[in-house]
Every structure is written in C-alpha cells, then in structure tokens.
Scaffold this motif. Structure first.
Motif, PDB file in Angstrom:
ATOM      1  N   ALA A  42      94.560  51.326 115.140  1.00 16.67           N
ATOM      2  CA  ALA A  42      94.155  52.073 113.950  1.00 16.67           C
ATOM      3  C   ALA A  42      92.662  52.386 113.957  1.00 16.67           C
ATOM      4  O   ALA A  42      92.195  53.160 113.135  1.00 16.67           O
ATOM      5  CB  ALA A  42      94.511  51.279 112.699  1.00 16.67           C
ATOM      6  N   LEU A  43      91.908  51.783 114.893  1.00 13.80           N
ATOM      7  CA  LEU A  43      90.481  52.076 114.973  1.00 13.80           C
ATOM      8  C   LEU A  43      90.262  53.464 115.549  1.00 13.80           C
ATOM      9  O   LEU A  43      90.992  53.896 116.449  1.00 13.80           O
ATOM     10  CB  LEU A  43      89.774  51.041 115.860  1.00 13.80           C
ATOM     11  CG  LEU A  43      89.670  49.635 115.300  1.00 13.80           C
ATOM     12  CD1 LEU A  43      89.136  48.686 116.371  1.00 13.80           C
ATOM     13  CD2 LEU A  43      88.770  49.618 114.092  1.00 13.80           C
ATOM     14  N   PRO A  44      89.248  54.171 115.046  1.00 11.54           N
ATOM     15  CA  PRO A  44      88.967  55.500 115.610  1.00 11.54           C
ATOM     16  C   PRO A  44      88.534  55.383 117.070  1.00 11.54           C
ATOM     17  O   PRO A  44      87.925  54.389 117.476  1.00 11.54           O
ATOM     18  CB  PRO A  44      87.822  56.025 114.748  1.00 11.54           C
ATOM     19  CG  PRO A  44      87.715  55.126 113.585  1.00 11.54           C
ATOM     20  CD  PRO A  44      88.393  53.850 113.939  1.00 11.54           C
ATOM     21  N   ALA A  45      88.816  56.409 117.823  1.00  9.39           N
ATOM     22  CA  ALA A  45      88.450  56.410 119.247  1.00  9.39           C
ATOM     23  C   ALA A  45      86.934  56.359 119.378  1.00  9.39           C
ATOM     24  O   ALA A  45      86.209  57.047 118.665  1.00  9.39           O
ATOM     25  CB  ALA A  45      88.995  57.666 119.922  1.00  9.39           C
ATOM     26  N   GLY A  46      86.452  55.508 120.263  1.00 13.76           N
ATOM     27  CA  GLY A  46      85.022  55.402 120.504  1.00 13.76           C
ATOM     28  C   GLY A  46      84.283  54.509 119.520  1.00 13.76           C
ATOM     29  O   GLY A  46      83.071  54.358 119.597  1.00 13.76           O
ATOM     30  N   PHE A  47      84.997  53.897 118.592  1.00 15.38           N
ATOM     31  CA  PHE A  47      84.343  53.029 117.604  1.00 15.38           C
ATOM     32  C   PHE A  47      83.955  51.710 118.248  1.00 15.38           C
ATOM     33  O   PHE A  47      84.750  51.080 118.942  1.00 15.38           O
ATOM     34  CB  PHE A  47      85.267  52.769 116.421  1.00 15.38           C
ATOM     35  CG  PHE A  47      84.689  51.822 115.406  1.00 15.38           C
ATOM     36  CD1 PHE A  47      83.756  52.241 114.497  1.00 15.38           C
ATOM     37  CD2 PHE A  47      85.074  50.487 115.386  1.00 15.38           C
ATOM     38  CE1 PHE A  47      83.219  51.378 113.572  1.00 15.38           C
ATOM     39  CE2 PHE A  47      84.549  49.610 114.473  1.00 15.38           C
ATOM     40  CZ  PHE A  47      83.613  50.054 113.557  1.00 15.38           C
ATOM     41  N   VAL A  48      82.717  51.293 118.023  1.00 14.32           N
ATOM     42  CA  VAL A  48      82.242  50.005 118.523  1.00 14.32           C
ATOM     43  C   VAL A  48      81.698  49.233 117.326  1.00 14.32           C
ATOM     44  O   VAL A  48      80.823  49.713 116.612  1.00 14.32           O
ATOM     45  CB  VAL A  48      81.140  50.186 119.588  1.00 14.32           C
ATOM     46  CG1 VAL A  48      80.621  48.838 120.041  1.00 14.32           C
ATOM     47  CG2 VAL A  48      81.661  50.996 120.752  1.00 14.32           C
ATOM     48  N   CYS A  49      82.234  48.051 117.106  1.00 13.64           N
ATOM     49  CA  CYS A  49      81.785  47.227 115.983  1.00 13.64           C
ATOM     50  C   CYS A  49      80.433  46.601 116.327  1.00 13.64           C
ATOM     51  O   CYS A  49      80.265  46.029 117.409  1.00 13.64           O
ATOM     52  CB  CYS A  49      82.816  46.138 115.713  1.00 13.64           C
ATOM     53  SG  CYS A  49      82.413  45.116 114.296  1.00 13.64           S
ATOM     54  N   PRO A  50      79.447  46.696 115.412  1.00 13.77           N
ATOM     55  CA  PRO A  50      78.153  46.054 115.666  1.00 13.77           C
ATOM     56  C   PRO A  50      78.323  44.547 115.846  1.00 13.77           C
ATOM     57  O   PRO A  50      79.208  43.926 115.251  1.00 13.77           O
ATOM     58  CB  PRO A  50      77.338  46.362 114.411  1.00 13.77           C
ATOM     59  CG  PRO A  50      78.007  47.535 113.797  1.00 13.77           C
ATOM     60  CD  PRO A  50      79.449  47.435 114.155  1.00 13.77           C
ATOM     61  N   GLU A  51      77.462  43.956 116.666  1.00 14.30           N
ATOM     62  CA  GLU A  51      77.583  42.528 116.971  1.00 14.30           C
ATOM     63  C   GLU A  51      77.414  41.645 115.749  1.00 14.30           C
ATOM     64  O   GLU A  51      77.972  40.555 115.680  1.00 14.30           O
ATOM     65  CB  GLU A  51      76.530  42.150 118.020  1.00 14.30           C
ATOM     66  CG  GLU A  51      76.746  42.768 119.373  1.00 14.30           C
ATOM     67  CD  GLU A  51      75.640  42.389 120.339  1.00 14.30           C
ATOM     68  OE1 GLU A  51      74.891  41.437 120.070  1.00 14.30           O
ATOM     69  OE2 GLU A  51      75.535  43.052 121.383  1.00 14.30           O
ATOM     70  N   THR A  52      76.642  42.094 114.775  1.00  9.52           N
ATOM     71  CA  THR A  52      76.356  41.270 113.603  1.00  9.52           C
ATOM     72  C   THR A  52      77.432  41.383 112.523  1.00  9.52           C
ATOM     73  O   THR A  52      77.296  40.778 111.466  1.00  9.52           O
ATOM     74  CB  THR A  52      75.006  41.670 112.994  1.00  9.52           C
ATOM     75  OG1 THR A  52      75.050  43.053 112.643  1.00  9.52           O
ATOM     76  CG2 THR A  52      73.877  41.409 113.970  1.00  9.52           C
ATOM     77  N   MET A  53      78.476  42.167 112.770  1.00  9.33           N
ATOM     78  CA  MET A  53      79.500  42.386 111.751  1.00  9.33           C
ATOM     79  C   MET A  53      80.881  42.044 112.292  1.00  9.33           C
ATOM     80  O   MET A  53      81.110  42.046 113.495  1.00  9.33           O
ATOM     81  CB  MET A  53      79.485  43.841 111.289  1.00  9.33           C
ATOM     82  CG  MET A  53      78.175  44.275 110.685  1.00  9.33           C
ATOM     83  SD  MET A  53      78.215  45.998 110.227  1.00  9.33           S
ATOM     84  CE  MET A  53      78.986  45.870 108.641  1.00  9.33           C
ATOM     85  N   THR A  54      81.793  41.766 111.376  1.00  2.00           N
ATOM     86  CA  THR A  54      83.195  41.621 111.712  1.00  2.00           C
ATOM     87  C   THR A  54      83.899  42.850 111.170  1.00  2.00           C
ATOM     88  O   THR A  54      83.911  43.070 109.959  1.00  2.00           O
ATOM     89  CB  THR A  54      83.797  40.365 111.067  1.00  2.00           C
ATOM     90  OG1 THR A  54      83.038  39.235 111.501  1.00  2.00           O
ATOM     91  CG2 THR A  54      85.252  40.205 111.436  1.00  2.00           C
TER      92      THR A  54
END
Length: 122
Positions: A42-54
C-alpha cells in the motif's frame, strides 16, 4: 449565575451528550473492533521512510474510529459543526466553573448560618 447555568444547559445539553457519547465510543471501539490489516504494497512507489520515524500506510476502506472522531469534533457537519462543537466545549468549561462557584456560595451560606458543618448536605 444559576439562571445562566440552567439556560446554557438547555441549549447545549444535547450537543454535550453527543460529544460525550462519540468521545467514549472513539475510545472503546478499538477494544472490540480489530484494526484493518495493511500490506506493505500500500506504500507509494519510491517512498522511503525517514530513519527517525516509524511509517505506516493508512488502512484502506472504512475506518470506524476516524468516523467517530469526525462526528465527535463536528467535522462531519462542516464549519458550523466545528463551531458548535467548540461552543459546546466552552460551555462545558463554563458549567464546571459556574457549578463550582454555586457550590462554594451555598457552602459559605450554610457555614454563615452555623448549620451542621460538612462538605455535603441533604
């Protein structure tokens, strides 16, 4: 003060009951309704979660808790609903303060007449 307390209770009573019920339901419903499962797809293509966040994707489909929140805050009824919900919150603050003020006033009158001491009476 008692007159204002009573009239505002008549005007805002139904709104405060609505806010109380939807607020309680928004807290209780998650105990009994399982959360919808969300897949990583369900995540958009190319989405990268920042290291400081969940990061979690939003569940698709109806969200009962979100619906209850919108009903609770008045957002479901547009700007007028939010305005009425805000006024109802302010009325609740007024009820708390005016109720306390009336109680202290009755307590002082009772103490001044040298009646049976105590915080509560019949």
């Amino acid at each position: 003060m008692r007159k204002w307390h009573r009239w505002l209770a008549v005007v805002f009573g139904a709104f405060l009951v609505w806010i109380a019920i939807t607020g309680v339901l928004s807290q209780v419903v998650p105990w009994f309704v399982p959360r919808p499962q969300v897949s990583a797809a369900a995540l958009p293509a190319g989405f990268v979660c920042p290291e400081t966040m969940t990061c979690r994707p939003r569940p698709s489909g109806p969200n009962l808790v979100g619906t209850l929140h919108h009903l609770h805050s008045g957002e479901s009824f547009g700007p007028l609903g939010v305005f009425v919900a805000t006024l109802s919150g302010l009325a609740m603050v007024f009820f708390s303060l005016s109720g306390l003020w009336m109680y202290v006033r009755m307590w002082r009158n009772r103490a001044a007449r040298k009646l049976k001491p105590g915080w509560f009476w019949n």
